[in-house]
Design an enzyme around this catalytic site. Structure first.
Site, mmCIF file in Angstrom:
data_model
loop_
_atom_site.group_PDB
_atom_site.id
_atom_site.type_symbol
_atom_site.label_atom_id
_atom_site.label_comp_id
_atom_site.label_asym_id
_atom_site.label_seq_id
_atom_site.Cartn_x
_atom_site.Cartn_y
_atom_site.Cartn_z
ATOM 1 N N LYS A 1 0.908 -1.198 -0.026
ATOM 2 C CA LYS A 1 0.076 -0.169 -0.102
ATOM 3 C C LYS A 1 0.802 0.964 -0.135
ATOM 4 O O LYS A 1 2.075 1.117 0.258
ATOM 5 C CB LYS A 1 -0.930 0.036 1.122
ATOM 6 C CG LYS A 1 -0.154 0.015 2.496
ATOM 7 C CD LYS A 1 -1.205 -0.198 3.740
ATOM 8 C CE LYS A 1 -0.352 -0.188 5.024
ATOM 9 N NZ LYS A 1 -1.359 -0.584 6.156
ATOM 10 N N TYR B 1 17.423 30.353 8.258
ATOM 11 C CA TYR B 1 16.321 31.076 8.855
ATOM 12 C C TYR B 1 16.195 31.456 10.157
ATOM 13 O O TYR B 1 16.352 30.369 10.756
ATOM 14 C CB TYR B 1 15.048 30.582 8.382
ATOM 15 C CG TYR B 1 14.737 30.780 6.857
ATOM 16 C CD1 TYR B 1 14.555 32.092 5.958
ATOM 17 C CD2 TYR B 1 14.552 29.726 5.975
ATOM 18 C CE1 TYR B 1 14.636 32.024 4.975
ATOM 19 C CE2 TYR B 1 14.324 29.712 4.683
ATOM 20 C CZ TYR B 1 14.145 31.012 4.114
ATOM 21 O OH TYR B 1 14.060 31.093 2.571
HETATM 22 C C1 LIG Z 1 -0.576 -1.817 6.541
HETATM 23 C C2 LIG Z 1 -1.354 -2.997 7.051
HETATM 24 C C3 LIG Z 1 -0.328 -4.321 7.199
HETATM 25 C C4 LIG Z 1 0.922 -4.179 7.222
HETATM 26 O O1 LIG Z 1 1.678 -3.763 8.292
HETATM 27 P P1 LIG Z 1 3.178 -3.503 8.708
HETATM 28 O O2 LIG Z 1 3.173 -3.276 10.251
HETATM 29 O O3 LIG Z 1 3.790 -2.531 7.856
HETATM 30 O O4 LIG Z 1 3.813 -4.813 8.412
HETATM 31 C C5 LIG Z 1 -1.194 -5.413 7.419
HETATM 32 N N1 LIG Z 1 -2.426 -5.411 7.766
HETATM 33 C C6 LIG Z 1 -3.056 -4.336 7.668
HETATM 34 C C7 LIG Z 1 -4.827 -4.468 7.827
HETATM 35 C C8 LIG Z 1 -2.706 -3.190 7.428
HETATM 36 O O5 LIG Z 1 -3.410 -2.043 7.449
#
Ligand SMILES: *Cc1c(COP(=O)(O)O)cnc(C)c1O
Length: 390
Positions: free
Chosen positions: A62, A283
């Protein structure tokens, strides 16, 4: 895309070897270089598959593979053996389908809302339905999706994190009125505290998940069960069920401590200037030299996703720490090179790499490796090393 294609696209010289990556002697341009080691991604997936025992390790890609570039990363993961993928949004799923081609199961964590119809059309995505609303919406979308067989869906059940998922009452309602037009291929939940192995919440959630998944067995006799992300994978066999869902560990992040370094970020030294004791830098004149100092100006700033609140951070020049001084500005940061060997303009300074992991940087600024990864900006010259598909 092969490594040489991507390098040609970026106009950058290849690294000598992806395994012992060293920063280029001179930058291709006055912009920072983000290097993603696809062999390390593949090795991390294989290691997490080994840690998953008899369960299958999926790959969570994702958010553009946590900011690293879903095209090269997903292809490298598939070449390494990953056969089940997860994204958050329907749109990410449609993009991933175009990358991986037909056949590979792609699950959409965020479920299904009516507005997702266009992204689902023709992309053969598996929604992880998380509420009665999602079930109704997906059922209503079926005529437009015209699946040839019963479409596969996942069910997300709530076990304690109280984000997405069916409550026990909603599970009862589902059992009273089974969605027979679907093939439920996955029943999953998500742990709230998997990065803390001692936290008793893990066992409580496991118990709730097991009991609630059992209730769905009549509805979904062939469904695979899945509970653990990276943290859950590392909690051991009790948390593996049929499918593990690692994300951050693939990209070298905690809690997967044995992960190989995936991300290397280097900023070019644009200019070196000598200043006198009492002179200030940047800055707001927030930093004042206590001694005659040599200041390096690096071409990287908050417009690249670098954190403006990075006070006290170190970067690395030839493996030696150089402290960040003054404010982070949009396109530049400044470092104190007084104690470093005299560098030439064009030298590349390590922001992330063997000397500073994404989690090291995250700790320095009070956030997580996840946020560091997903904040990596689009302005970097991106190079992908390794990952040639054999
Ligand atoms: C993002 C996500 C994962 C992966 O999680 P990590 O901690 O990055 O391994 C797995 N399951 C769900 C439902 C997620 O939202």
């Amino acid at each position: 895309m092969t490594a040489s294609d991507s390098l040609a696209a970026g106009g950058l010289a290849p690294a000598a070897s992806p395994l012992d990556y060293t920063p280029p002697a001179a930058p291709a341009a006055s912009r920072p270089v983000l290097t993603v080691d696809l062999d390390a991604v593949a090795a991390n997936w294989r290691a997490l598959q080994a840690r998953s025992g008899r369960a299958e390790a999926a790959a969570v890609v994702k958010a553009n593979a946590y900011g690293l570039g879903v095209g090269p990363v997903a292809r490298a993961l598939h070449a390494a053996g990953a056969r089940t993928f997860f994204v958050a949004h329907a749109q990410e799923g449609a993009e991933l389908r175009a990358i991986l081609g037909p056949g590979v199961p792609i699950h959409v964590f965020n479920g299904f809302l009516p507005a997702d119809l266009d992204a689902f059309r023709g992309a053969d995505l598996i929604p992880v339905l998380a509420s009665p609303f999602h079930v109704r919406a997906f059922r209503e979308a079926l005529p437009a999706l015209r699946p040839t067989a019963a479409p596969r869906v996942g069910l997300h059940i709530e076990s304690g994190i109280n984000r997405l998922g069916f409550t026990p009452a909603e599970i009862d309602a589902l059992r009273a009125e089974p969605p027979r037009e679907f093939d439920i291929s996955l029943v999953m939940s998500h742990l709230a505290s998997a990065d803390e192995p001692e936290n008793s919440m893990n066992a409580r959630q496991r118990g709730a998940f097991t009991g609630r998944a059992q209730l769905l067995h009549g509805l979904a006799p062939n469904a695979r069960l899945s509970l653990g992300a990276t943290g859950g994978t590392l909690l051991g066999p009790d948390f593996h069920f049929d499918l593990t869902r690692p994300g951050v560990g693939l990209y070298g992040g905690e809690p997967f401590a044995e992960a190989r370094t995936v991300v290397h970020l280097h900023a070019p030294l644009l200019q070196v200037r000598e200043i006198a004791a009492g002179d200030s830098v940047g800055y707001g004149a927030t930093w004042t030299a206590k001694r005659p100092s040599r200041i390096g100006v690096l071409g990287l700033g908050y417009a690249d996703g670098f954190f403006r609140l990075s006070k006290g951070l170190q970067l690395y020049l030839d493996g030696r720490p150089v402290p960040l001084v003054g404010r982070v500005s949009m396109d530049m940061i400044t470092v104190d090179l007084t104690d470093a060997p005299e560098p030439a303009p064009g030298a590349m300074v390590e922001v992330l790499g063997p000397n500073q992991s994404v989690d090291d940087l995250a700790k320095g600024i009070g956030t997580t490796g996840y946020e560091v990864l997903t904040s990596l900006g689009p302005r970097y010259a991106r190079r992908y090393v390794g990952g040639a598909e054999g």
